[in-house]
Design a protein around this motif. Structure first.
Motif, short mmCIF file in Angstrom:
data_model
loop_
_atom_site.label_atom_id
_atom_site.label_comp_id
_atom_site.label_asym_id
_atom_site.label_seq_id
_atom_site.Cartn_x
_atom_site.Cartn_y
_atom_site.Cartn_z
N ALA A 103 0.84 -1.22 0.13
CA ALA A 103 -0.02 0.04 -0.12
C ALA A 103 0.78 1.38 -0.12
N MET A 104 1.87 1.15 0.93
CA MET A 104 2.91 2.31 0.81
C MET A 104 3.42 2.52 -0.50
N ALA A 105 3.91 1.59 -1.33
CA ALA A 105 4.32 1.55 -2.40
C ALA A 105 3.60 2.20 -3.31
N MET A 106 2.33 1.76 -3.24
CA MET A 106 1.37 2.23 -4.40
C MET A 106 1.31 3.72 -4.02
N GLN A 107 1.04 4.22 -2.89
CA GLN A 107 0.86 5.73 -2.60
C GLN A 107 2.11 6.53 -2.98
N TRP A 108 3.28 6.08 -2.84
CA TRP A 108 4.21 7.03 -3.52
C TRP A 108 4.59 6.90 -4.84
N PHE A 109 4.51 5.65 -5.49
CA PHE A 109 4.07 5.53 -6.92
C PHE A 109 3.17 6.62 -7.48
N MET A 110 1.93 6.66 -6.99
CA MET A 110 1.10 7.64 -7.56
C MET A 110 1.63 9.09 -7.42
N HIS A 111 2.10 9.25 -5.88
CA HIS A 111 2.62 10.63 -5.64
C HIS A 111 3.57 10.89 -6.91
N ALA A 112 4.58 10.01 -7.34
CA ALA A 112 5.77 10.30 -8.24
C ALA A 112 5.03 10.79 -9.58
N CYS A 113 4.08 9.64 -9.86
CA CYS A 113 3.49 9.90 -11.22
C CYS A 113 2.54 10.94 -11.53
N SER A 114 2.01 11.20 -10.46
CA SER A 114 0.85 12.42 -10.29
C SER A 114 1.49 13.70 -10.11
N ASP A 115 1.58 13.83 -8.80
CA ASP A 115 1.99 15.32 -8.15
C ASP A 115 3.36 15.76 -8.68
N VAL A 116 4.29 14.92 -8.48
CA VAL A 116 5.73 15.12 -8.80
C VAL A 116 5.94 15.49 -10.36
N ALA A 117 5.52 14.22 -11.05
CA ALA A 117 5.86 14.28 -12.47
C ALA A 117 4.81 15.35 -13.12
N PHE A 145 7.13 22.49 -7.43
CA PHE A 145 7.71 21.25 -7.58
C PHE A 145 8.43 20.85 -6.39
N VAL A 146 9.22 21.41 -5.92
CA VAL A 146 10.08 21.20 -4.58
C VAL A 146 9.08 20.77 -3.30
N GLY A 147 8.12 21.81 -3.28
CA GLY A 147 7.07 21.29 -2.33
C GLY A 147 6.46 19.83 -2.41
N PHE A 148 6.42 19.27 -3.54
CA PHE A 148 6.03 17.93 -3.71
C PHE A 148 7.01 16.93 -3.44
N MET A 149 8.45 17.38 -3.62
CA MET A 149 9.58 16.64 -3.25
C MET A 149 9.84 16.41 -1.83
N LYS A 150 9.47 17.35 -1.06
CA LYS A 150 9.86 17.45 0.51
C LYS A 150 9.00 16.30 1.22
N PRO A 151 7.95 15.99 0.82
CA PRO A 151 7.46 14.75 1.52
C PRO A 151 8.12 13.56 1.39
N CYS A 152 8.98 13.30 -0.27
CA CYS A 152 9.36 12.19 -0.16
C CYS A 152 10.78 12.16 0.58
N ASP A 153 11.21 13.14 0.96
CA ASP A 153 12.37 13.41 1.72
C ASP A 153 12.29 13.19 3.15
N GLU A 154 11.04 13.47 3.68
CA GLU A 154 10.59 13.26 4.90
C GLU A 154 10.26 11.72 5.05
N GLN A 155 9.62 10.97 3.87
CA GLN A 155 9.43 9.70 4.06
C GLN A 155 10.64 8.81 3.97
N LEU A 156 11.56 9.38 3.48
CA LEU A 156 13.23 8.63 3.52
C LEU A 156 13.95 8.88 4.75
N ALA A 157 13.36 9.70 5.50
CA ALA A 157 13.96 9.77 6.92
C ALA A 157 14.22 8.56 7.63
#
Length: 214
Positions: A103-117, A145-157
């Motif tokens: 489920a987590m992989a699907m969430q971040w997959f969609m975040h990458a393909c929608s919001d970020v991309a 764009f950077v605003g959508f990358m920040k949650p990814c950074d937080e997730q990778l902590a």
């Protein structure tokens, strides 16, 4: 991927030097699927020829043609996110078996393909083609764009990968990060994202995938 023999069944990849094009090439390398790459000259209009429009009606890259699709029948597929999911299901790779991680992989997959991309694409279109752009407007898209990358950074902590194991989420995000790394660094120092990006770049299959459509 080394050029296969003509008699060998391979996936035909139509790609170009964009984050979406990189994502499809990266997927084929990471899933270990034999393929033959066709790099399209976007500026020359190669995606608008009748031959290519028969493959993808939208006249965009990437697209794949798999002669050994579901049930052994030929399938033609566009959209880099759909290509990633198709190959993940075909090979059984990079989709976590654990339901929570899946489920987590699907969430971040969609975040990458929608919001970020999507934001990265809009940023490119605006900065390249808008007739009345101003520095302030360009800055707005970059910060969004950077605003959508920040949650990814937080997730990778404290995590090596977005879903705790290498998955389609990392595959989807990396090409956009790689293409827009300079903008991320210009606006924010996202240490977790930078560490993750360096680790992804060091993987041989990632380097090969990114080089295919460069």
């Amino acid at each position: 991927s080394s050029p296969p023999g003509r008699s060998e069944k391979v996936i035909e990849l139509y790609t170009g030097p964009t984050a979406n094009g990189h994502r499809a090439a990266l997927a084929l390398e990471m899933f270990g699927v034999p393929y033959r790459a066709h790099k399209m000259n976007l500026q020359a209009g190669e995606t608008r020829t009748p031959q290519y429009l028969a493959i993808n009606k939208a006249g965009a890259i990437p697209a794949i043609v798999d002669d050994e699709g579901p049930g052994g029948t030929k399938i033609t597929l566009a959209q880099s996110g759909a290509i990633v999911l198709y190959l993940a299901e075909k090979t059984g790779k990079l989709i976590p078996q654990d339901p929570a991680r899946r489920a987590m992989a699907m969430q971040w997959f969609m975040h990458a393909c929608s919001d970020v991309a999507v934001t990265a694409g809009a940023m490119f279109q605006f900065s390249t083609f808008a007739p009345d752009k101003t520095p302030a407007q360009v800055e707005y898209f970059e910060k969004r764009f950077v605003g959508f990358m920040k949650p990814c950074d937080e997730q990778l902590a404290g995590r090596e990968y977005l879903a705790d194991e290498l998955s389609i989420a990392d595959l989807a995000l990396y090409p956009v990060y790689a293409v827009r790394k300079g903008i991320v660094e210009k606006h924010a120092q996202l240490a977790n994202l930078a560490r993750w990006g360096a680790a992804m770049a060091a993987r041989p299959e990632v380097a090969r995938g990114m080089a295919v459509s460069a």
